[in-house]
Scaffold this motif. Structure first.
Motif, PDB file in Angstrom:
ATOM      1  N   ASP C  15       1.007  -1.389  -0.016  1.00  0.00           N
ATOM      2  CA  ASP C  15       0.332  -0.160  -0.127  1.00  0.00           C
ATOM      3  C   ASP C  15       0.399   1.363   0.026  1.00  0.00           C
ATOM      4  O   ASP C  15       1.066   2.254  -0.525  1.00  0.00           O
ATOM      5  CB  ASP C  15      -1.286  -0.012   1.152  1.00  0.00           C
ATOM      6  CG  ASP C  15      -1.896  -1.045   1.353  1.00  0.00           C
ATOM      7  OD1 ASP C  15      -2.682  -1.305   0.126  1.00  0.00           O
ATOM      8  OD2 ASP C  15      -2.743  -1.222   2.203  1.00  0.00           O
ATOM      9  N   LEU C  16       2.038   1.383   0.908  1.00  0.00           N
ATOM     10  CA  LEU C  16       2.751   2.448   1.130  1.00  0.00           C
ATOM     11  C   LEU C  16       3.390   2.810  -0.560  1.00  0.00           C
ATOM     12  O   LEU C  16       3.509   3.919  -0.811  1.00  0.00           O
ATOM     13  CB  LEU C  16       4.256   2.052   1.537  1.00  0.00           C
ATOM     14  CG  LEU C  16       3.897   2.907   3.507  1.00  0.00           C
ATOM     15  CD1 LEU C  16       4.691   2.080   4.047  1.00  0.00           C
ATOM     16  CD2 LEU C  16       3.796   4.151   3.537  1.00  0.00           C
ATOM     17  N   ALA C  17       4.014   1.109  -0.982  1.00  0.00           N
ATOM     18  CA  ALA C  17       4.830   1.803  -2.361  1.00  0.00           C
ATOM     19  C   ALA C  17       3.785   1.919  -3.522  1.00  0.00           C
ATOM     20  O   ALA C  17       4.418   1.850  -4.499  1.00  0.00           O
ATOM     21  CB  ALA C  17       5.611   0.270  -2.940  1.00  0.00           C
ATOM     22  N   GLY C  18       2.167   2.149  -3.288  1.00  0.00           N
ATOM     23  CA  GLY C  18       1.133   2.243  -4.231  1.00  0.00           C
ATOM     24  C   GLY C  18       0.882   1.101  -5.762  1.00  0.00           C
ATOM     25  O   GLY C  18       0.674   0.940  -6.164  1.00  0.00           O
ATOM     26  N   ILE C  19       1.296  -0.825  -4.310  1.00  0.00           N
ATOM     27  CA  ILE C  19       0.999  -1.776  -5.169  1.00  0.00           C
ATOM     28  C   ILE C  19      -0.268  -2.255  -5.423  1.00  0.00           C
ATOM     29  O   ILE C  19      -0.081  -2.707  -3.728  1.00  0.00           O
ATOM     30  CB  ILE C  19       2.433  -2.225  -5.986  1.00  0.00           C
ATOM     31  CG1 ILE C  19       3.524  -1.331  -5.692  1.00  0.00           C
ATOM     32  CG2 ILE C  19       2.642  -3.382  -5.954  1.00  0.00           C
ATOM     33  CD1 ILE C  19       4.984  -1.875  -5.796  1.00  0.00           C
ATOM     34  N   ASP C  20      -0.925  -3.070  -6.184  1.00  0.00           N
ATOM     35  CA  ASP C  20      -1.988  -3.411  -5.357  1.00  0.00           C
ATOM     36  C   ASP C  20      -1.147  -4.812  -6.260  1.00  0.00           C
ATOM     37  O   ASP C  20      -1.432  -5.043  -7.296  1.00  0.00           O
ATOM     38  CB  ASP C  20      -2.849  -3.070  -6.704  1.00  0.00           C
ATOM     39  CG  ASP C  20      -3.936  -1.461  -6.204  1.00  0.00           C
ATOM     40  OD1 ASP C  20      -4.137  -1.581  -5.402  1.00  0.00           O
ATOM     41  OD2 ASP C  20      -4.671  -1.495  -7.432  1.00  0.00           O
ATOM     42  N   GLY C  21      -1.173  -5.081  -4.961  1.00  0.00           N
ATOM     43  CA  GLY C  21      -0.496  -7.213  -4.533  1.00  0.00           C
ATOM     44  C   GLY C  21      -0.984  -8.292  -3.803  1.00  0.00           C
ATOM     45  O   GLY C  21      -0.580  -8.887  -3.911  1.00  0.00           O
ATOM     46  N   GLN C  22      -2.413  -7.469  -4.066  1.00  0.00           N
ATOM     47  CA  GLN C  22      -3.250  -8.843  -2.680  1.00  0.00           C
ATOM     48  C   GLN C  22      -3.545  -8.939  -3.686  1.00  0.00           C
ATOM     49  O   GLN C  22      -4.753  -8.894  -5.112  1.00  0.00           O
ATOM     50  CB  GLN C  22      -4.199  -7.799  -1.616  1.00  0.00           C
ATOM     51  CG  GLN C  22      -3.645  -7.514  -0.888  1.00  0.00           C
ATOM     52  CD  GLN C  22      -3.302  -5.858  -1.278  1.00  0.00           C
ATOM     53  OE1 GLN C  22      -3.513  -5.231  -2.054  1.00  0.00           O
ATOM     54  NE2 GLN C  22      -2.855  -4.593  -0.491  1.00  0.00           N
ATOM     55  N   LEU C  23      -3.789 -10.675  -3.959  1.00  0.00           N
ATOM     56  CA  LEU C  23      -5.083 -11.719  -4.541  1.00  0.00           C
ATOM     57  C   LEU C  23      -5.782 -11.929  -4.221  1.00  0.00           C
ATOM     58  O   LEU C  23      -5.787 -12.957  -3.082  1.00  0.00           O
ATOM     59  CB  LEU C  23      -3.591 -13.227  -4.982  1.00  0.00           C
ATOM     60  CG  LEU C  23      -2.373 -12.630  -5.516  1.00  0.00           C
ATOM     61  CD1 LEU C  23      -2.362 -14.102  -5.918  1.00  0.00           C
ATOM     62  CD2 LEU C  23      -3.339 -12.196  -7.354  1.00  0.00           C
ATOM     63  N   TRP C  24      -6.924 -11.722  -4.652  1.00  0.00           N
ATOM     64  CA  TRP C  24      -8.719 -12.086  -4.420  1.00  0.00           C
ATOM     65  C   TRP C  24      -8.512 -13.176  -5.124  1.00  0.00           C
ATOM     66  O   TRP C  24      -8.741 -13.887  -6.433  1.00  0.00           O
ATOM     67  CB  TRP C  24      -9.022 -11.660  -4.807  1.00  0.00           C
ATOM     68  CG  TRP C  24     -10.731 -11.207  -4.036  1.00  0.00           C
ATOM     69  CD1 TRP C  24     -12.049 -11.986  -4.962  1.00  0.00           C
ATOM     70  CD2 TRP C  24     -11.366 -10.550  -3.235  1.00  0.00           C
ATOM     71  NE1 TRP C  24     -12.944 -12.109  -4.053  1.00  0.00           N
ATOM     72  CE2 TRP C  24     -12.248 -11.302  -3.130  1.00  0.00           C
ATOM     73  CE3 TRP C  24     -10.512 -10.089  -1.343  1.00  0.00           C
ATOM     74  CZ2 TRP C  24     -12.931 -11.203  -1.577  1.00  0.00           C
ATOM     75  CZ3 TRP C  24     -12.024 -10.363  -0.238  1.00  0.00           C
ATOM     76  CH2 TRP C  24     -12.832 -10.529  -0.838  1.00  0.00           C
ATOM     77  N   GLY C  25      -9.244 -14.407  -4.284  1.00  0.00           N
ATOM     78  CA  GLY C  25      -9.698 -15.286  -4.574  1.00  0.00           C
ATOM     79  C   GLY C  25      -8.626 -17.385  -4.044  1.00  0.00           C
ATOM     80  O   GLY C  25      -9.514 -17.175  -2.876  1.00  0.00           O
ATOM     81  N   PRO C  26      -7.673 -17.167  -3.946  1.00  0.00           N
ATOM     82  CA  PRO C  26      -7.048 -17.929  -3.327  1.00  0.00           C
ATOM     83  C   PRO C  26      -7.519 -18.359  -2.065  1.00  0.00           C
ATOM     84  O   PRO C  26      -6.173 -16.794  -1.551  1.00  0.00           O
ATOM     85  CB  PRO C  26      -5.684 -18.267  -4.154  1.00  0.00           C
ATOM     86  CG  PRO C  26      -5.940 -17.478  -5.021  1.00  0.00           C
ATOM     87  CD  PRO C  26      -6.937 -16.268  -4.784  1.00  0.00           C
ATOM     88  N   ARG C  27      -7.687 -18.932  -0.946  1.00  0.00           N
ATOM     89  CA  ARG C  27      -7.375 -19.301  -0.089  1.00  0.00           C
ATOM     90  C   ARG C  27      -6.420 -19.933   0.571  1.00  0.00           C
ATOM     91  O   ARG C  27      -5.722 -21.362  -0.662  1.00  0.00           O
ATOM     92  CB  ARG C  27      -8.313 -19.040   0.717  1.00  0.00           C
ATOM     93  CG  ARG C  27      -9.141 -20.040   0.396  1.00  0.00           C
ATOM     94  CD  ARG C  27     -10.915 -20.769   0.993  1.00  0.00           C
ATOM     95  NE  ARG C  27     -11.595 -21.535   0.471  1.00  0.00           N
ATOM     96  CZ  ARG C  27     -12.029 -22.569   1.026  1.00  0.00           C
ATOM     97  NH1 ARG C  27     -11.248 -22.602   2.307  1.00  0.00           N
ATOM     98  NH2 ARG C  27     -12.348 -23.297   0.428  1.00  0.00           N
ATOM     99  N   ARG C  28      -5.626 -20.874   1.886  1.00  0.00           N
ATOM    100  CA  ARG C  28      -4.956 -21.987   2.162  1.00  0.00           C
ATOM    101  C   ARG C  28      -5.561 -22.477   2.854  1.00  0.00           C
ATOM    102  O   ARG C  28      -6.495 -22.550   3.404  1.00  0.00           O
ATOM    103  CB  ARG C  28      -4.657 -21.540   3.652  1.00  0.00           C
ATOM    104  CG  ARG C  28      -3.068 -22.319   4.155  1.00  0.00           C
ATOM    105  CD  ARG C  28      -2.521 -22.140   4.710  1.00  0.00           C
ATOM    106  NE  ARG C  28      -0.546 -22.532   4.810  1.00  0.00           N
ATOM    107  CZ  ARG C  28       0.685 -22.070   4.930  1.00  0.00           C
ATOM    108  NH1 ARG C  28       0.348 -20.751   5.318  1.00  0.00           N
ATOM    109  NH2 ARG C  28       1.370 -23.004   4.452  1.00  0.00           N
ATOM    110  N   LEU C  29      -5.360 -24.080   1.731  1.00  0.00           N
ATOM    111  CA  LEU C  29      -5.893 -25.044   2.400  1.00  0.00           C
ATOM    112  C   LEU C  29      -5.039 -26.352   2.068  1.00  0.00           C
ATOM    113  O   LEU C  29      -5.662 -27.337   3.126  1.00  0.00           O
ATOM    114  CB  LEU C  29      -6.232 -25.970   0.420  1.00  0.00           C
ATOM    115  CG  LEU C  29      -7.980 -25.126  -0.232  1.00  0.00           C
ATOM    116  CD1 LEU C  29      -7.540 -25.892  -1.390  1.00  0.00           C
ATOM    117  CD2 LEU C  29      -8.706 -24.679   1.090  1.00  0.00           C
ATOM    118  N   SER C  30      -4.277 -26.100   2.539  1.00  0.00           N
ATOM    119  CA  SER C  30      -2.760 -26.885   3.597  1.00  0.00           C
ATOM    120  C   SER C  30      -1.872 -26.283   3.954  1.00  0.00           C
ATOM    121  O   SER C  30      -1.344 -25.399   3.610  1.00  0.00           O
ATOM    122  CB  SER C  30      -2.589 -27.674   2.289  1.00  0.00           C
ATOM    123  OG  SER C  30      -2.245 -28.938   3.059  1.00  0.00           O
TER     124      SER C  30
END
Lengths: 218, 218, 218
Positions: C15-30
């Protein structure tokens, strides 16, 4: 034996037979390990607000070893709970698959009872749904992912979800399951011994173990 | 005591009272066992991009035993994390219910802090949401499943989800909870002793323990 | 080191760097704990029904320490399973992130292999998807939440989900991660010593640790 393998191998055998037998929707909420058994089917339908509708009393009729399959459509109320799970477990019922919701999931997990559903909630189906049919063909899922389950079809389920093997195709599917599982074991042993995965797959015909699917569920 | 039973019995008692008190959406992500406590409510609202908005500082005002209820709408950023959970736990806060997302779920699970939310993500609510109201009535859920939670309403939550008992209806609902739980215990003892489920349910008035719901949340 | 902190701090640094780097969708399964490594990217595309398409053979080329990133779009079939997980684990691959589905989740969990996906299912991708590109930029997610991942971008993932740090921004983001983590540690120590949360946050500049995001992913 279907029970010795998980749903992945059963699914590949269904693909080989040209059968769409994967159930989209129910995921494992309780229990562990693969579960296999003949389906005991129950269909629910909504009642108009204000119509009394008793809780579904079918469990006394489910034989030991069966998998209860409950078709509750897109209802946001529940059709299974901890009393049913305790009774089912005591009578040797193998598990429950719900196209819908269950309640009392904490208690059901304490029993380690095998259950697949869209999710857990707590709102009762009483006076919201009524039992419309027992041991008749039911439709699970919607649209492209709609599947018919008939009483006596074989349910194979594990942590990856639920598959249905039509009773009439059981021998064919079971034979494929054995062949595919043996082939995968050979691939695995070869890579465990240091081989490259693509060589092992080619040598053991990994890509021949599935024919083109008839539908396109990509 | 509501705390001695799970949300299923509370939900049935709410049905009897004609109260729509089931919260659709938040599912348990951390903690175990039933949690009961008065709601401490916080409402968030989005800010225009470029508007600075500080993190919500409300936790110092939450009394011991309360359940924090955060209404964050359909935001895809988070309003709770591990620092808040550690502070809440140290101060005896009973748990947190989020109509929205939380972050730091690994740390929160290490604390075994009781938390319900739509899911875990990591994107901060800072500069995306601002705290719009504290200890005022909040709306959780959307459409048919929209519910109002007022400060002091009693939150009852477990692995199957979250219910809300309006403060003014607590005595009525608690009395029904006791009756329903006693009836279910009788049914259970009868089937444990070998009785048929449908006979036990009939004998103990299982189907009378709910009146017709006023809405149709089937 | 990014690995020492979870995705929340990495996300704040993005966020501080102005980068949209969060991936919506994959959640931890293992798996468990934070995973950090350079992306090894694979893109899949659907094949017409009736077109034979071999299983994707890319794993022999993935270096130790990498995170496999599979872009399978909205397919309802699977692109990862227990044989791949066992081979990946043996070769030191750090984990797998799937914008799509995996199978054999029971076996993968036994290995405790780190995996993020939309969910588990069992339907094979064989003859439904084909490998379209290896080690090229891939698009994950859809619409507002679409993100590009390039080979060598750094994947940071934990129980709250998956973040992507562009390789060119790694030094800047890593420096921010260290600053933010140190600041949060100070806040935590102050409240552990009995301080009020809002005072500790103010004293340590908690709200300055994020600038206004460029997009509005509220």
């Amino acid at each position: 034996m279907l029970a010795a393998h998980g749903t992945a191998v059963v699914s590949d055998a269904l693909d080989l037979a040209g059968i769409d037998g994967q159930l989209w929707g129910p995921r494992r909420l309780s229990g562990h390990g693969p579960v296999v058994g003949p389906a005991f089917t129950v269909r629910f339908e909504r009642v108009e607000p204000g119509t009394p509708a008793a809780a579904a009393d079918f469990l006394d009729d489910v034989p030991s070893g069966a998998v209860v399959v409950l078709a509750a459509g897109s209802a946001t109320c529940t059709v299974w709970g901890d009393i049913l799970a305790e009774v089912a477990l005591a009578r040797g019922v193998a598990g429950t698959v719900i196209d819908g919701l269950c309640r009392d999931i904490d208690g059901i997990r304490e029993f380690d009872y095998s259950l697949w559903a869209h999710g857990a909630f707590m709102r009762s189906g009483k006076n919201r749904l009524r039992m419309a049919a027992v041991q008749q063909a039911v439709e699970l899922g919607r649209g492209e992912e709609s599947r018919t389950v008939r009483p006596g079809d074989i349910i194979c389920a594990d942590g990856s979800g639920v598959t249905v093997v039509p009773a009439a195709s059981l021998a064919e599917v079971a034979a494929s399951v054995d062949r595919i599982a043996a082939m995968e074991q050979q691939v695995l042993e070869e890579v465990r011994a240091g081989g490259r995965l693509r060589d092992a797959r080619k040598r053991h015909g990994y890509n021949l173990a599935a024919r083109q699917p008839t539908g396109n569920h990509a």
